[in-house]
Every structure is written in structure tokens, then in C-alpha cells.
Design a protein around this motif. Structure first.
Motif, short mmCIF file in Angstrom:
data_model
loop_
_atom_site.label_atom_id
_atom_site.label_comp_id
_atom_site.label_asym_id
_atom_site.label_seq_id
_atom_site.Cartn_x
_atom_site.Cartn_y
_atom_site.Cartn_z
N LEU A 40 0.89 -1.03 0.02
CA LEU A 40 -0.14 0.03 0.07
C LEU A 40 0.79 1.26 0.17
N ALA A 41 1.97 1.13 0.70
CA ALA A 41 3.01 2.36 0.52
C ALA A 41 3.70 2.45 -0.51
N GLY A 42 3.86 1.54 -1.51
CA GLY A 42 4.55 1.70 -2.75
C GLY A 42 5.80 1.04 -2.54
N GLN A 43 6.21 0.47 -1.46
CA GLN A 43 7.71 -0.19 -1.07
C GLN A 43 7.94 -1.42 -1.71
N PRO A 77 -0.89 3.39 -4.36
CA PRO A 77 0.13 4.35 -4.73
C PRO A 77 -0.24 4.98 -5.98
N GLY A 78 0.48 6.48 -6.04
CA GLY A 78 0.03 7.11 -7.17
C GLY A 78 -1.18 7.75 -7.19
N GLY A 79 -1.90 7.67 -6.06
CA GLY A 79 -3.15 8.50 -6.20
C GLY A 79 -4.32 7.67 -6.58
N GLY A 80 -4.35 6.29 -6.86
CA GLY A 80 -5.23 5.39 -7.44
C GLY A 80 -6.40 5.40 -6.55
N ALA A 81 -7.58 4.88 -6.93
CA ALA A 81 -8.85 4.71 -6.21
C ALA A 81 -8.51 3.72 -4.87
N PRO A 82 -9.09 4.08 -3.62
CA PRO A 82 -8.73 3.18 -2.64
C PRO A 82 -9.38 1.88 -2.73
N ARG A 83 -8.43 0.86 -2.27
CA ARG A 83 -8.79 -0.60 -2.27
C ARG A 83 -8.35 -1.31 -0.88
N TYR A 84 -8.86 -2.53 -0.47
CA TYR A 84 -8.11 -3.44 0.43
C TYR A 84 -7.20 -4.19 -0.40
#
Length: 528
Positions: free
Chosen positions: A438-441, A504-511
Motif C-alpha cells: 500500500l505504501a508503494g515499497q 500508490p500514485g493516487g489511485g482509487a482506494p482498495r483493500y
């Protein structure tokens, strides 16, 4: 001489249409008989033609002398579908009786009677004292309209004056005849435009998509199932989040016996009032269907009103800007539908009559509504966009894990397998990777291979093991039934990692859901 303002054009149809033009051509002499060449309009609500027994009818409607004369005056090079000529005559008779455009609902009923598969993209009607006046009007028609396959209808009003209607269809497709009753096939060809073509139906089972075979040259074929009662079949073109109706057929019913007219309310209506009324009508329909009411998102109203106002200026629609919730997050899901009407009640009715519109506002995951309105520039009525929103509800991982475990064990119980036990150690491993994704790491495709390698390197389990990763808009709709690893009968223990929010990158929220399932945990001695 009186002419109407152009009828409201379906928003996406107007955006996706393209046409050119040339200078008007001279008209031939008018025939003898003048106004007497047109049939008399029998009155509001009564059809003047025998109609058609099939959709996309190929049996022509013989023109009256005046209609034939106006066809020659137009110099039309491309013949429209016969069903559109039928609709043009019905439109002319309605205008002769009403002295204004029939409302969208009445036009839909006329189209159903004539076997035409959609509302016309352009409709122009005029009433004149005689044929000469109509000839003058033909010369003023926009060149872009005159170059298209235009249907012509004529009728005489009670005052003796003559009305002519000029209708142009979307010119996007051709359809083969479709039976009104029983199972059938929908076959046709797209003539222009891009986007994905879909076939939908709305019957006793509710709105759903049907299979549609698409060919490389624009041809398509789909099967229409037999229905115990009336059903609506819709052919749509999808561009991203937007769906534009190409054809709308009502099958399984007898067809309308006449048409009903709704009068537009007097005086200008404010977009806020129209949007509120449309929301009330949609919620009334949901209540009747046993569904909870949807709340309106007033923060998005001004954004959508302005977007609707600017939409006709663009050739293709783009998602409205600023569709964010009160946290500044994008909505987890947005579904768009368009409608039109002389008032909120009719706009809601026409929306719910399309399978895709019905699906947008009655879907089980719909949570909120946002509505944008554009009143007609002249005359009563409005166009509207309805957006079904799903606001992402972030559930903490500690609360999400037992809910997911209960669902997995319920599925295992249905299959006759023993339930899984949770484990804090496996939870921690899976959670670390869910948080990192979720953090893009950590890239999402690398999550499962990374987790599997950690298990092998650390000898974290005994026997067979597996991992999985999936995304979901809502926690309780996560597709766990598709996770064969979690349902394998030999497994006994599982760990979950759950992280929710904008991607990441401002995409729509998801689980982001990550799990590790194993046959057994190591014994304490095996970990030393």
C-alpha cells in the motif's frame, strides 16, 4: 410558420456523433393538393401508422405524396431504416396535435410501436400553412443534418395546417430484425466509433450483462433469452466509466397501444431542485424494490452541474474533476448513467428503463448518489448524469482479520473441509507485506513471491504451504471463493494481512489482502 427548438439529444450520442455539410440544394415544385396530401393527425396519444411487428423492421412504410415530395426536396442519398420513417410520421402527428415536441417518454413509446431501436439523435419539426412554407423550411435545414439518412413524416392538424418532422438516427449501427417475443438473436454491425460494445438485459432476474460475440470488422451477435414477461434489452458502447445506449428494445410484451404525453412544468427550474427531485424518485424506486435509500453527496453537485454544462463542448467524455470524498480520497467506485426528461419523475423512469441505468442505481454496493443537471436551453426538461458512489470504509486490520477468517471457514464448511485456525506470527508476516504494498515499497506482483521466499528461508511452517493476494472495494465483497489455496483441504492454519486506502500514485482506494496458509506450524524444537 412555427418550428420547434431542437429536441434534447442524448448526451453521449451528441458527443460521439460526427458529420460534415454542404450548401442547401434547390427544391423541386410542390405537388398538387398541398396540405391535403398529408393524413390528418387523430389526436394526442393515438398512433397514425400500423407500426411494426419486429425491431429493426425492413418492410417499408409507403410514403404519402407530401412525404415523397419532401424526401425529394432533401435530396437524401442514404435511405434510413423504414422504422425511422414510421417514427417520423408519428412524431409529425404528435407535433401537429401538441404544437410542441413530444416528450422523451412519448418518443420512446412511438419508437417501440414502429420497431425503431432508439430515440432519434436529431429531431426537427415544423408547422406551416402550406407545402410551399415547408419547402422553404427544408432549404434552411443544417447541411450536416441534410447529409445524413433523414426520415421524413408529415401530418395535417385540426386547423388545416401541415406539420413535417425530420428525424436522424445515431447512424452508428445497423440491426437485423429481432422478434418481439420468445428467445431470439441480436445481430448487427457498428458503422463508426470506438469503445467496447456490451449487451445487457433487465427482466425478472434483474439487470445483468449478456454474452456478446464481437467480430474484427464491427459485427456482433448475441442471444436474447426467452422471458416470462416483458424484458428490456440494451446494446451499449462503453468508454471507461461511461456507457452510451446504442439500442434499447422491449421484448416479451405486446408493444404500446398508444403513447402518453407529459407536459413540462412552467417556469425555469433550478439544477439543485431538479437534482433533489431526481434523487427522491430514485430512492422511491429503491424503496419499492426493498432496497435502502441512498444519500445524496451535496459537495459534488456544483462539480457535476458545471461538468454537464461543459460536456457538449467535448468530443469524448472525461471523468469529472474533483470527485473526492471529505477525506480527499477518490471514491472506491464510481458508476455513471445518463438520463433526460421533462421532470424528475420522467427522468427517473427513463433511467430505470435502461438495464445499465437500473444497474447503476440499484446495485447492492451503491452507497451514495451524486447528480448533475443541465436544463434545456429552450423549453422545459433537462439532461442529467447520475453517479453511484462507493465511499471507501477503512476497517482496521485487527477487525478485518476475523471477518475474513469467518468467511473462509464458511466456504470451507460448505465444501466439507475442516476450519482454519489463525496465527499471530503468520498474521505479522502477511501484514508487513500488505502495508509495504500500500505504501508503494513493494510492487503488488512481487508480494506473493516475496512471502513464499520468506517462509522457505525462515522455515516458518511444516508441510505444504501457499500464499495469495487479492484486492477488494469492500471487505465483505472480497472474492475469497476464488482462492483455491485458502480452501485446500490439507491446510489447517492461516495468517492475514489487510491494508486499506488509496493505492500508490493516487489511485482509487482498495483493500489489499495478503494471506499465508499452511498445513501445520513448526514445533517449538524445530525453530531452534
Amino acid at each position: 410558420m412555427r418550428r420547434t427548438a431542437p429536441s434534447s439529444v442524448a448526451i453521449l450520442a451528441a458527443l460521439l456523433a460526427a458529420c460534415g455539410g454542404t450548401a442547401p440544394k434547390p427544391t423541386p415544385p410542390h405537388p398538387a393538393g398541398g396540405a391535403d396530401a398529408a393524413p390528418a393527425a387523430p389526436g394526442v396519444g393515438t398512433f397514425v401508422t400500423p407500426g411494426a411487428q419486429r425491431w429493426a423492421e425492413t418492410e417499408p412504410l409507403p410514403p404519402t405524396p407530401l412525404e415523397q415530395h419532401l424526401r425529394l426536396a432533401l435530396h437524401r442519398a442514404i435511405e434510413p431504416p423504414p422504422a425511422l420513417d414510421c417514427l417520423a410520421r408519428e412524431y409529425a402527428a404528435a407535433f401537429a396535435a401538441l404544437q410542441t415536441d413530444p416528450d422523451p417518454g412519448a418518443v420512446d413509446q412511438m419508437a417501440a410501436h414502429c420497431g425503431y431501436w432508439t430515440r432519434p439523435a436529431v429531431a426537427q419539426a415544423v408547422t406551416g400553412a402550406d407545402v410551399v412554407a415547408l419547402e422553404r423550411y427544408v432549404a434552411t435545414l443544417p447541411p450536416a443534418l441534410r447529409e445524413r439518412p433523414v426520415a421524413v413524416g408529415a401530418a395535417r392538424g385540426a386547423d388545416g395546417r401541415v406539420t413535417a418532422a425530420f428525424l436522424a438516427g445515431p447512424a452508428e449501427l445497423t440491426l437485423a430484425p429481432v422478434p418481439r417475443k420468445g428467445a431470439g438473436r441480436l445481430e448487427g454491425r457498428l458503422l463508426r466509433g470506438d469503445g467496447v460494445v456490451e449487451l445487457w438485459i433487465d427482466d425478472a432476474e434483474g439487470p445483468r450483462e449478456l454474452k456478446l460475440a464481437r467480430g474484427p470488422t464491427g459485427d456482433f451477435q448475441g442471444s436474447i433469452p426467452a422471458s416470462a414477461g416483458p424484458a428490456r434489452v440494451e446494446l451499449v458502447r462503453r468508454h471507461g466509466r461511461f456507457r452510451h445506449t446504442l439500442a434499447l428494445l422491449e421484448v416479451g410484451g405486446p408493444g404500446p397501444a398508444g403513447y402518453t404525453v407529459r407536459a413540462a412544468p412552467e417556469g425555469p427550474a433550478q439544477p439543485a431542485d431538479l437534482a433533489a427531485g431526481l434523487g427522491e424518485q430514485i430512492n422511491a424506486a429503491r424503496t419499492t424494490a426493498g432496497l435502502p435509500a441512498l444519500t445524496l453527496e451535496p459537495r459534488l453537485a456544483s462539480v457535476l452541474h458545471d461538468w454537464m454544462r461543459r460536456l457538449p463542448e467535448r468530443k469524448t467524455p472525461q471523468a469529472p474533476p474533483g470527485m473526492l470524498d471529505d477525506r480527499g480520497w477518490p471514491y472506491a467506485r464510481l458508476r455513471f448513467a445518463f438520463t433526460t426528461g421533462v421532470d424528475a419523475a420522467q427522468a427517473a423512469q427513463l433511467l430505470l428503463q435502461t438495464p445499465t441505468g437500473h444497474w447503476v442505481v440499484t446495485g447492492p454496493e451503491a452507497g451514495q448518489l451524486a447528480i448533475g443537471v443541465r436544463p434545456y436551453a429552450r423549453g422545459g426538461g433537462f439532461d442529467a448524469v447520475i453517479v453511484s458512489l462507493v465511499r471507501f470504509a477503512a476497517v482496521p486490520a485487527a477487525e478485518a482479520r476475523p471477518r475474513l477468517l469467518a468467511r473462509v471457514n464458511a466456504l470451507r464448511g460448505e465444501a466439507g473441509h475442516a476450519p482454519l485456525a489463525g496465527d499471530a506470527g503468520l498474521d505479522a508476516r502477511a501484514q508487513a507485506l500488505a502495508d509495504a504494498a500500500l505504501a508503494g515499497q513493494t510492487k503488488w506482483p512481487e508480494v506473493v513471491p516475496t512471502l513464499m521466499q520468506q517462509v522457505r528461508d525462515g522455515k516458518l511452517v511444516r508441510g505444504s504451504f501457499a500464499a495469495g493476494a487479492l484486492t477488494a472495494v469492500a471487505l465483505d465483497s472480497a472474492p475469497l471463493a476464488d482462492e483455491a489455496n485458502a480452501l485446500a483441504p490439507e491446510m489447517s492454519v492461516i495468517g492475514f494481512g489487510v491494508a486499506g486506502g488509496p493505492l500508490p500514485g493516487g489511485g482509487a482506494p482498495r483493500y489489499l489482502i495478503v494471506y499465508l496458509v499452511a498445513q501445520a506450524l513448526p514445533t517449538p524444537a524445530a525453530t531452534n
